[in-house]
Design a protein around this motif. Structure first.
Motif, PDB file in Angstrom:
ATOM      1  N   VAL A 151       0.843  -1.204   0.000  1.00 20.11           N
ATOM      2  CA  VAL A 151       0.000   0.000   0.000  1.00 20.11           C
ATOM      3  C   VAL A 151       0.874   1.248   0.000  1.00 20.11           C
ATOM      4  CG1 VAL A 151      -1.759   1.293   1.262  1.00 20.11           C
ATOM      5  CG2 VAL A 151      -1.891  -1.203   1.149  1.00 20.11           C
ATOM      6  N   LEU A 152       1.939   1.229   0.807  1.00 15.64           N
ATOM      7  CA  LEU A 152       2.865   2.367   0.836  1.00 15.64           C
ATOM      8  C   LEU A 152       3.560   2.545  -0.506  1.00 15.64           C
ATOM      9  CD1 LEU A 152       4.463   1.888   4.370  1.00 15.64           C
ATOM     10  CD2 LEU A 152       2.883   3.688   3.668  1.00 15.64           C
ATOM     11  N   HIS A 153       3.867   1.434  -1.183  1.00 11.80           N
ATOM     12  CA  HIS A 153       4.464   1.531  -2.517  1.00 11.80           C
ATOM     13  C   HIS A 153       3.504   2.237  -3.479  1.00 11.80           C
ATOM     14  CE1 HIS A 153       8.371  -0.369  -2.675  1.00 11.80           C
ATOM     15  NE2 HIS A 153       7.956  -1.339  -1.874  1.00 11.80           N
ATOM     16  N   ALA A 154       2.236   1.876  -3.435  1.00  8.48           N
ATOM     17  CA  ALA A 154       1.243   2.504  -4.316  1.00  8.48           C
ATOM     18  C   ALA A 154       1.113   3.989  -4.006  1.00  8.48           C
ATOM     19  CB  ALA A 154      -0.105   1.804  -4.158  1.00  8.48           C
ATOM     20  N   ALA A 155       1.108   4.340  -2.716  1.00 11.74           N
ATOM     21  CA  ALA A 155       1.012   5.745  -2.327  1.00 11.74           C
ATOM     22  C   ALA A 155       2.243   6.522  -2.762  1.00 11.74           C
ATOM     23  CB  ALA A 155       0.821   5.847  -0.815  1.00 11.74           C
ATOM     24  N   THR A 156       3.421   5.898  -2.646  1.00  9.96           N
ATOM     25  CA  THR A 156       4.662   6.559  -3.053  1.00  9.96           C
ATOM     26  C   THR A 156       4.691   6.805  -4.553  1.00  9.96           C
ATOM     27  OG1 THR A 156       5.887   5.556  -1.218  1.00  9.96           O
ATOM     28  CG2 THR A 156       7.183   6.359  -3.077  1.00  9.96           C
ATOM     29  N   ARG A 157       4.259   5.818  -5.327  1.00  9.38           N
ATOM     30  CA  ARG A 157       4.230   5.994  -6.785  1.00  9.38           C
ATOM     31  C   ARG A 157       3.260   7.112  -7.171  1.00  9.38           C
ATOM     32  NH1 ARG A 157       4.567   0.230  -6.661  1.00  9.38           N
ATOM     33  NH2 ARG A 157       2.288   0.078  -6.790  1.00  9.38           N
ATOM     34  N   ARG A 158       2.117   7.168  -6.496  1.00  6.49           N
ATOM     35  CA  ARG A 158       1.157   8.235  -6.793  1.00  6.49           C
ATOM     36  C   ARG A 158       1.758   9.599  -6.469  1.00  6.49           C
ATOM     37  NH1 ARG A 158      -3.712  10.413  -3.707  1.00  6.49           N
ATOM     38  NH2 ARG A 158      -3.139   9.022  -1.985  1.00  6.49           N
ATOM     39  N   ALA A 159       2.416   9.695  -5.313  1.00  2.00           N
ATOM     40  CA  ALA A 159       3.026  10.962  -4.927  1.00  2.00           C
ATOM     41  C   ALA A 159       4.157  11.346  -5.879  1.00  2.00           C
ATOM     42  CB  ALA A 159       3.540  10.872  -3.492  1.00  2.00           C
ATOM     43  N   LYS A 160       4.925  10.348  -6.344  1.00  3.10           N
ATOM     44  CA  LYS A 160       6.033  10.639  -7.265  1.00  3.10           C
ATOM     45  C   LYS A 160       5.498  11.208  -8.570  1.00  3.10           C
ATOM     46  CE  LYS A 160      10.434  10.431  -8.487  1.00  3.10           C
ATOM     47  NZ  LYS A 160      10.391  10.796  -9.882  1.00  3.10           N
ATOM     48  N   THR A 161       4.369  10.684  -9.047  1.00  2.00           N
ATOM     49  CA  THR A 161       3.747  11.224 -10.251  1.00  2.00           C
ATOM     50  C   THR A 161       3.344  12.678 -10.039  1.00  2.00           C
ATOM     51  OG1 THR A 161       2.914   9.034 -10.866  1.00  2.00           O
ATOM     52  CG2 THR A 161       1.869  10.934 -11.912  1.00  2.00           C
ATOM     53  N   ALA A 162       2.808  12.979  -8.852  1.00  2.00           N
ATOM     54  CA  ALA A 162       2.411  14.349  -8.543  1.00  2.00           C
ATOM     55  C   ALA A 162       3.624  15.269  -8.436  1.00  2.00           C
ATOM     56  CB  ALA A 162       1.596  14.379  -7.246  1.00  2.00           C
ATOM     57  N   VAL A 163       4.690  14.804  -7.767  1.00  3.45           N
ATOM     58  CA  VAL A 163       5.907  15.602  -7.628  1.00  3.45           C
ATOM     59  C   VAL A 163       6.491  15.922  -9.002  1.00  3.45           C
ATOM     60  CG1 VAL A 163       8.307  15.547  -6.837  1.00  3.45           C
ATOM     61  CG2 VAL A 163       6.478  14.795  -5.313  1.00  3.45           C
ATOM     62  N   ASP A 164       6.571  14.920  -9.863  1.00  2.00           N
ATOM     63  CA  ASP A 164       7.103  15.140 -11.212  1.00  2.00           C
ATOM     64  C   ASP A 164       6.228  16.107 -11.997  1.00  2.00           C
ATOM     65  OD1 ASP A 164       9.202  13.455 -10.715  1.00  2.00           O
ATOM     66  OD2 ASP A 164       8.292  11.705 -11.682  1.00  2.00           O
ATOM     67  N   ALA A 165       4.916  16.000 -11.810  1.00  2.00           N
ATOM     68  CA  ALA A 165       4.005  16.901 -12.524  1.00  2.00           C
ATOM     69  C   ALA A 165       4.228  18.345 -12.090  1.00  2.00           C
ATOM     70  CB  ALA A 165       2.549  16.486 -12.272  1.00  2.00           C
ATOM     71  N   TYR A 166       4.385  18.564 -10.799  1.00  2.00           N
ATOM     72  CA  TYR A 166       4.642  19.918 -10.308  1.00  2.00           C
ATOM     73  C   TYR A 166       5.994  20.432 -10.791  1.00  2.00           C
ATOM     74  CZ  TYR A 166       0.645  20.529  -7.176  1.00  2.00           C
ATOM     75  OH  TYR A 166      -0.607  20.715  -6.672  1.00  2.00           O
ATOM     76  N   ARG A 167       6.989  19.566 -10.790  1.00  2.00           N
ATOM     77  CA  ARG A 167       8.320  19.985 -11.247  1.00  2.00           C
ATOM     78  C   ARG A 167       8.292  20.418 -12.709  1.00  2.00           C
ATOM     79  NH1 ARG A 167      12.443  15.328 -10.294  1.00  2.00           N
ATOM     80  NH2 ARG A 167      13.809  16.869 -11.278  1.00  2.00           N
ATOM     81  N   LEU A 223      11.032  12.652  -0.971  1.00  2.00           N
ATOM     82  CA  LEU A 223       9.859  13.508  -0.805  1.00  2.00           C
ATOM     83  C   LEU A 223       8.588  12.759  -1.201  1.00  2.00           C
ATOM     84  CD1 LEU A 223       8.610  16.271  -0.188  1.00  2.00           C
ATOM     85  CD2 LEU A 223       9.076  16.923  -2.556  1.00  2.00           C
ATOM     86  N   SER A 224       8.678  11.948  -2.240  1.00  2.00           N
ATOM     87  CA  SER A 224       7.520  11.171  -2.686  1.00  2.00           C
ATOM     88  C   SER A 224       7.102  10.150  -1.637  1.00  2.00           C
ATOM     89  CB  SER A 224       7.829  10.471  -4.006  1.00  2.00           C
ATOM     90  OG  SER A 224       8.127  11.409  -5.025  1.00  2.00           O
ATOM     91  N   ALA A 225       8.078   9.524  -0.981  1.00  2.00           N
ATOM     92  CA  ALA A 225       7.753   8.561   0.066  1.00  2.00           C
ATOM     93  C   ALA A 225       7.047   9.240   1.236  1.00  2.00           C
ATOM     94  CB  ALA A 225       9.020   7.864   0.546  1.00  2.00           C
ATOM     95  N   LEU A 226       7.554  10.404   1.634  1.00  2.00           N
ATOM     96  CA  LEU A 226       6.939  11.129   2.742  1.00  2.00           C
ATOM     97  C   LEU A 226       5.556  11.668   2.350  1.00  2.00           C
ATOM     98  CD1 LEU A 226      10.077  13.118   3.987  1.00  2.00           C
ATOM     99  CD2 LEU A 226       9.116  11.018   4.934  1.00  2.00           C
ATOM    100  N   MET A 227       5.473  12.248   1.159  1.00  2.00           N
ATOM    101  CA  MET A 227       4.189  12.770   0.690  1.00  2.00           C
ATOM    102  C   MET A 227       3.167  11.655   0.503  1.00  2.00           C
ATOM    103  SD  MET A 227       5.000  15.794  -2.069  1.00  2.00           S
ATOM    104  CE  MET A 227       3.265  15.717  -2.562  1.00  2.00           C
TER     105      MET A 227
END
Length: 235
Positions: free
Chosen positions: A125-141, A168-172
């Motif tokens: 579940v944490l892996h799925a949340a991290t991947r989702r956050a990483k997509t968001a971080v990259d989108a903002y960047r 940051l993606s893991a924490l977010m």
């Protein structure tokens, strides 16, 4: 409490919580449990104080002009509204048009999670949340008008931009998962999750096997990548 009391304000509840925490450290009157009525009163007082804080800050930076007229005070704005409008346009331009929604894996865990559970989410579940956050971080960047630094760009202590984005993606991801649980289960306490430093480091290591911690001295800039005497991240 917010859901149960039907409270709705234009101030983020996180700001109210931050004000209460500040009060607790600046004016340590007492500690211990309080009943729901006292908690509501404290939140209302913090909300009122936040509105005054906003006024006090803007007075300090010259945003308002205050004049006394008899027994009343007159407050007038002094800043240039064109700057505010330009800031709104820049913020809109730098906000991605599409951000990932909660994944089925996360949603399934939230809906099946016992209401009284205090256990961390399982790794998948944490892996799925991290991947989702990483997509968001990259989108903002990539939405930044001025562009962004490449992942290989070195910051300090061997840390790269790619490392920083990964951690940051893991924490977010963890924070967003807690926020999703709060909205879906109507229980805001899930957004107040706490985790010990050693367990957080273990969690990041499990989620990011290609990133390893390096020894570092404590930072004075309050960087979220520095946890005590450890700087997380180095390939």
């Amino acid at each position: 409490m917010e859901f149960a009391q039907g409270l709705s304000t234009d101030v983020p509840w996180e700001s109210v919580l931050a004000r209460i925490i500040t009060w607790h450290h600046e004016i340590p009157l007492r500690t211990g449990p309080c009943d729901e009525r006292d908690a509501v009163d404290i939140c209302v007082a913090a909300l009122e104080a936040l509105r005054l804080d906003n006024l006090q800050y803007n007075l300090g930076v010259g945003g308002y002009e205050v004049r006394r007229r008899g027994d009343s005070l007159r407050i007038r704005q002094r800043w240039n509204p064109a700057l505010e409008a330009a800031d709104m346009f820049l913020e809109d331009a730098a906000t991605p048009s599409e951000l990932p929604k909660i994944t089925p894996i996360e949603e399934r865990w939230v809906r099946n999670r016992p209401g009284t559970s205090r256990d961390l989410p399982p790794t998948h579940v944490l892996h799925a949340a991290t991947r989702r956050a990483k997509t968001a971080v990259d989108a903002y960047r990539h939405a930044l008008p001025e562009g962004n630094l490449p992942d290989s760009f070195k910051l300090d202590e061997g840390l790269t931009v790619g490392d920083a984005a990964a951690v940051l993606s893991a924490l977010m991801g963890f924070a967003l998962l807690c926020e999703s649980a709060a909205h879906m289960r109507k229980r805001t306490e899930t957004t107040l999750a706490t985790i010990r430093k050693f367990r957080l480091l273990e969690m990041i290591a499990d989620l990011l096997p290609n990133v390893r911690p390096i020894q570092s001295t404590p930072s004075s800039n309050g960087s979220p990548l520095l946890l005590g005497d450890l700087a997380v991240c180095h390939h």
